[in-house]
Design a protein around this motif. Structure first.
Motif, PDB file in Angstrom:
ATOM      1  N   ILE A 289      13.476   7.238  20.111  1.00  0.00           N
ATOM      2  CA  ILE A 289      13.216   6.531  18.857  1.00  0.00           C
ATOM      3  C   ILE A 289      11.960   5.680  19.079  1.00  0.00           C
ATOM      4  N   PRO A 290      10.806   6.169  18.649  1.00  0.00           N
ATOM      5  CA  PRO A 290       9.567   5.413  18.857  1.00  0.00           C
ATOM      6  C   PRO A 290       9.572   4.071  18.133  1.00  0.00           C
ATOM      7  N   ARG A 291       8.867   3.091  18.702  1.00  0.00           N
ATOM      8  CA  ARG A 291       8.722   1.778  18.043  1.00  0.00           C
ATOM      9  C   ARG A 291       8.083   1.985  16.685  1.00  0.00           C
ATOM     10  N   GLY A 292       8.555   1.264  15.697  1.00  0.00           N
ATOM     11  CA  GLY A 292       7.982   1.362  14.364  1.00  0.00           C
ATOM     12  C   GLY A 292       8.444   2.570  13.575  1.00  0.00           C
ATOM     13  N   LYS A 293       9.419   3.290  14.106  1.00  0.00           N
ATOM     14  CA  LYS A 293       9.866   4.534  13.483  1.00  0.00           C
ATOM     15  C   LYS A 293      10.418   4.327  12.073  1.00  0.00           C
ATOM     16  N   ILE A 294      11.161   3.258  11.840  1.00  0.00           N
ATOM     17  CA  ILE A 294      11.775   3.058  10.526  1.00  0.00           C
ATOM     18  C   ILE A 294      10.686   2.862   9.469  1.00  0.00           C
ATOM     19  N   VAL A 295       9.715   2.003   9.773  1.00  0.00           N
ATOM     20  CA  VAL A 295       8.639   1.763   8.813  1.00  0.00           C
ATOM     21  C   VAL A 295       7.800   3.018   8.629  1.00  0.00           C
ATOM     22  N   GLU A 296       7.513   3.720   9.727  1.00  0.00           N
ATOM     23  CA  GLU A 296       6.735   4.959   9.657  1.00  0.00           C
ATOM     24  C   GLU A 296       7.445   5.994   8.775  1.00  0.00           C
ATOM     25  N   ASP A 297       8.742   6.152   8.980  1.00  0.00           N
ATOM     26  CA  ASP A 297       9.501   7.109   8.178  1.00  0.00           C
ATOM     27  C   ASP A 297       9.604   6.667   6.718  1.00  0.00           C
ATOM     28  N   ALA A 298       9.703   5.370   6.492  1.00  0.00           N
ATOM     29  CA  ALA A 298       9.761   4.861   5.116  1.00  0.00           C
ATOM     30  C   ALA A 298       8.462   5.178   4.379  1.00  0.00           C
ATOM     31  N   ARG A 299       7.350   5.053   5.084  1.00  0.00           N
ATOM     32  CA  ARG A 299       6.054   5.353   4.483  1.00  0.00           C
ATOM     33  C   ARG A 299       5.918   6.840   4.200  1.00  0.00           C
ATOM     34  N   GLY A 300       6.528   7.677   5.078  1.00  0.00           N
ATOM     35  CA  GLY A 300       6.454   9.129   4.895  1.00  0.00           C
ATOM     36  C   GLY A 300       5.016   9.603   4.903  1.00  0.00           C
ATOM     37  N   ASP A 301       4.664  10.458   3.945  1.00  0.00           N
ATOM     38  CA  ASP A 301       3.296  10.985   3.908  1.00  0.00           C
ATOM     39  C   ASP A 301       2.397  10.173   2.979  1.00  0.00           C
ATOM     40  N   LEU A 302       2.879   9.013   2.566  1.00  0.00           N
ATOM     41  CA  LEU A 302       2.087   8.113   1.733  1.00  0.00           C
ATOM     42  C   LEU A 302       0.959   7.523   2.585  1.00  0.00           C
ATOM     43  N   PRO A 303      -0.293   7.582   2.117  1.00  0.00           N
ATOM     44  CA  PRO A 303      -1.384   6.971   2.899  1.00  0.00           C
ATOM     45  C   PRO A 303      -1.112   5.483   3.123  1.00  0.00           C
ATOM     46  N   GLU A 304      -1.552   4.977   4.267  1.00  0.00           N
ATOM     47  CA  GLU A 304      -1.274   3.583   4.608  1.00  0.00           C
ATOM     48  C   GLU A 304      -1.760   2.624   3.520  1.00  0.00           C
ATOM     49  N   ALA A 305      -2.939   2.888   2.953  1.00  0.00           N
ATOM     50  CA  ALA A 305      -3.485   2.003   1.917  1.00  0.00           C
ATOM     51  C   ALA A 305      -2.626   2.003   0.649  1.00  0.00           C
ATOM     52  N   ALA A 306      -1.904   3.083   0.409  1.00  0.00           N
ATOM     53  CA  ALA A 306      -1.013   3.142  -0.757  1.00  0.00           C
ATOM     54  C   ALA A 306       0.321   2.449  -0.455  1.00  0.00           C
ATOM     55  N   PHE A 307       0.653   2.335   0.830  1.00  0.00           N
ATOM     56  CA  PHE A 307       1.915   1.721   1.253  1.00  0.00           C
ATOM     57  C   PHE A 307       1.775   0.202   1.388  1.00  0.00           C
ATOM     58  N   GLU A 308       0.674  -0.235   1.996  1.00  0.00           N
ATOM     59  CA  GLU A 308       0.480  -1.666   2.224  1.00  0.00           C
ATOM     60  C   GLU A 308      -0.981  -2.035   2.110  1.00  0.00           C
ATOM     61  N   GLN A 309      -1.202  -3.282   1.711  1.00  0.00           N
ATOM     62  CA  GLN A 309      -2.555  -3.824   1.654  1.00  0.00           C
ATOM     63  C   GLN A 309      -2.504  -5.271   2.115  1.00  0.00           C
ATOM     64  N   LYS A 310      -3.360  -5.586   3.067  1.00  0.00           N
ATOM     65  CA  LYS A 310      -3.447  -6.947   3.617  1.00  0.00           C
ATOM     66  C   LYS A 310      -2.091  -7.474   4.075  1.00  0.00           C
ATOM     67  N   GLY A 311      -1.306  -6.592   4.700  1.00  0.00           N
ATOM     68  CA  GLY A 311      -0.028  -7.011   5.268  1.00  0.00           C
ATOM     69  C   GLY A 311       1.128  -7.092   4.286  1.00  0.00           C
ATOM     70  N   HIS A 312       0.887  -6.752   3.026  1.00  0.00           N
ATOM     71  CA  HIS A 312       1.944  -6.765   2.011  1.00  0.00           C
ATOM     72  C   HIS A 312       2.159  -5.358   1.466  1.00  0.00           C
ATOM     73  N   LEU A 313       3.405  -5.054   1.151  1.00  0.00           N
ATOM     74  CA  LEU A 313       3.702  -3.760   0.551  1.00  0.00           C
ATOM     75  C   LEU A 313       3.129  -3.702  -0.859  1.00  0.00           C
ATOM     76  N   THR A 314       2.615  -2.537  -1.220  1.00  0.00           N
ATOM     77  CA  THR A 314       2.195  -2.316  -2.597  1.00  0.00           C
ATOM     78  C   THR A 314       3.449  -2.023  -3.418  1.00  0.00           C
ATOM     79  N   GLU A 315       3.329  -1.958  -4.730  1.00  0.00           N
ATOM     80  CA  GLU A 315       4.480  -1.580  -5.563  1.00  0.00           C
ATOM     81  C   GLU A 315       4.987  -0.206  -5.155  1.00  0.00           C
ATOM     82  N   THR A 316       4.063   0.723  -4.902  1.00  0.00           N
ATOM     83  CA  THR A 316       4.443   2.077  -4.467  1.00  0.00           C
ATOM     84  C   THR A 316       5.134   2.015  -3.114  1.00  0.00           C
ATOM     85  N   GLY A 317       4.603   1.204  -2.208  1.00  0.00           N
ATOM     86  CA  GLY A 317       5.206   1.049  -0.892  1.00  0.00           C
ATOM     87  C   GLY A 317       6.603   0.466  -0.979  1.00  0.00           C
TER      88      GLY A 317
END
Length: 144
Positions: A64-92
Motif C-alpha cells: 500500500i504505497p504512501r498517499g494511495k487513498i488520495v491518489e485513488d480518490a483523484r483517479g485519472d483526474l488531472p492534479e490541477a482539476a483535483f486541487e489548487q493551492k493546497g485546496h480541493l476544487t469543487e470537482t476534486g
C-alpha cells in the motif's frame, strides 16, 4: 471505478483491520467501529497511519504505497482539476465524496485542504484499501 467493493468484502477483512488499528492506537477493538473517524473519534495521528499501513501490509501480504487513498480518490483526474493551492476544487471534492462513500456527506466541507483529507478516514476506508490491494494481487495495489 471497476468492481464496486461489497459490504461482504469489507466485513471479511474488518476483524483483522480493527485489531491492527486497536493495537496501533492503544484502544479496545470494540471502539474501532467501521464508521468512526480515526482522528476525531480514536485520536489517531499521522504517524499512526504509517504504523497501521505497515501492519496491514504485513498481515494481508499486500503493498500500500504512501498517499494511495488520495491518489485513488483523484483517479485519472488531472492534479490541477483535483486541487489548487493546497485546496480541493469543487470537482476534486466531488471525486473524494464519491470515493469515500463510507464517510457521511456532511463531513465534506468546502473549502477543504488536501492536508485535511486524512481527517475523513475511518476503519472502513482502510478496509477498502486492503480489498483493493488484495484484488491487485500479491505485492501490488492497483487503481479501482
Amino acid at each position: 471505478m471497476p468492481g464496486e467493493i461489497t459490504k461482504d468484502e469489507i466485513l471479511a477483512v474488518y476483524p483483522k483491520v480493527a485489531q491492527i488499528m486497536a493495537d496501533a492506537l492503544g484502544c479496545d477493538v470494540e471502539q474501532v467501529e467501521l464508521g468512526v473517524p480515526l482522528i476525531e473519534g480514536l485520536n489517531a495521528e499521522s504517524i499512526d497511519f504509517l504504523d497501521i499501513i505497515f501492519h496491514l501490509e504485513r498481515a494481508f501480504k499486500v503493498k500500500i504505497p504512501r498517499g494511495k487513498i488520495v491518489e485513488d480518490a483523484r483517479g485519472d483526474l488531472p492534479e490541477a482539476a483535483f486541487e489548487q493551492k493546497g485546496h480541493l476544487t469543487e470537482t476534486g471534492l466531488e471525486h473524494l465524496r464519491t470515493f469515500l462513500s463510507e464517510v457521511p456527506a456532511d463531513r465534506f466541507r468546502a473549502p477543504m485542504r488536501v492536508a485535511d483529507i486524512p481527517r475523513l478516514f475511518t476503519p472502513e476506508t482502510f478496509c477498502k484499501v486492503v480489498v483493493r490491494a488484495l484484488r491487485a494481487g500479491p505485492g501490488g495495489a492497483s487503481r479501482g
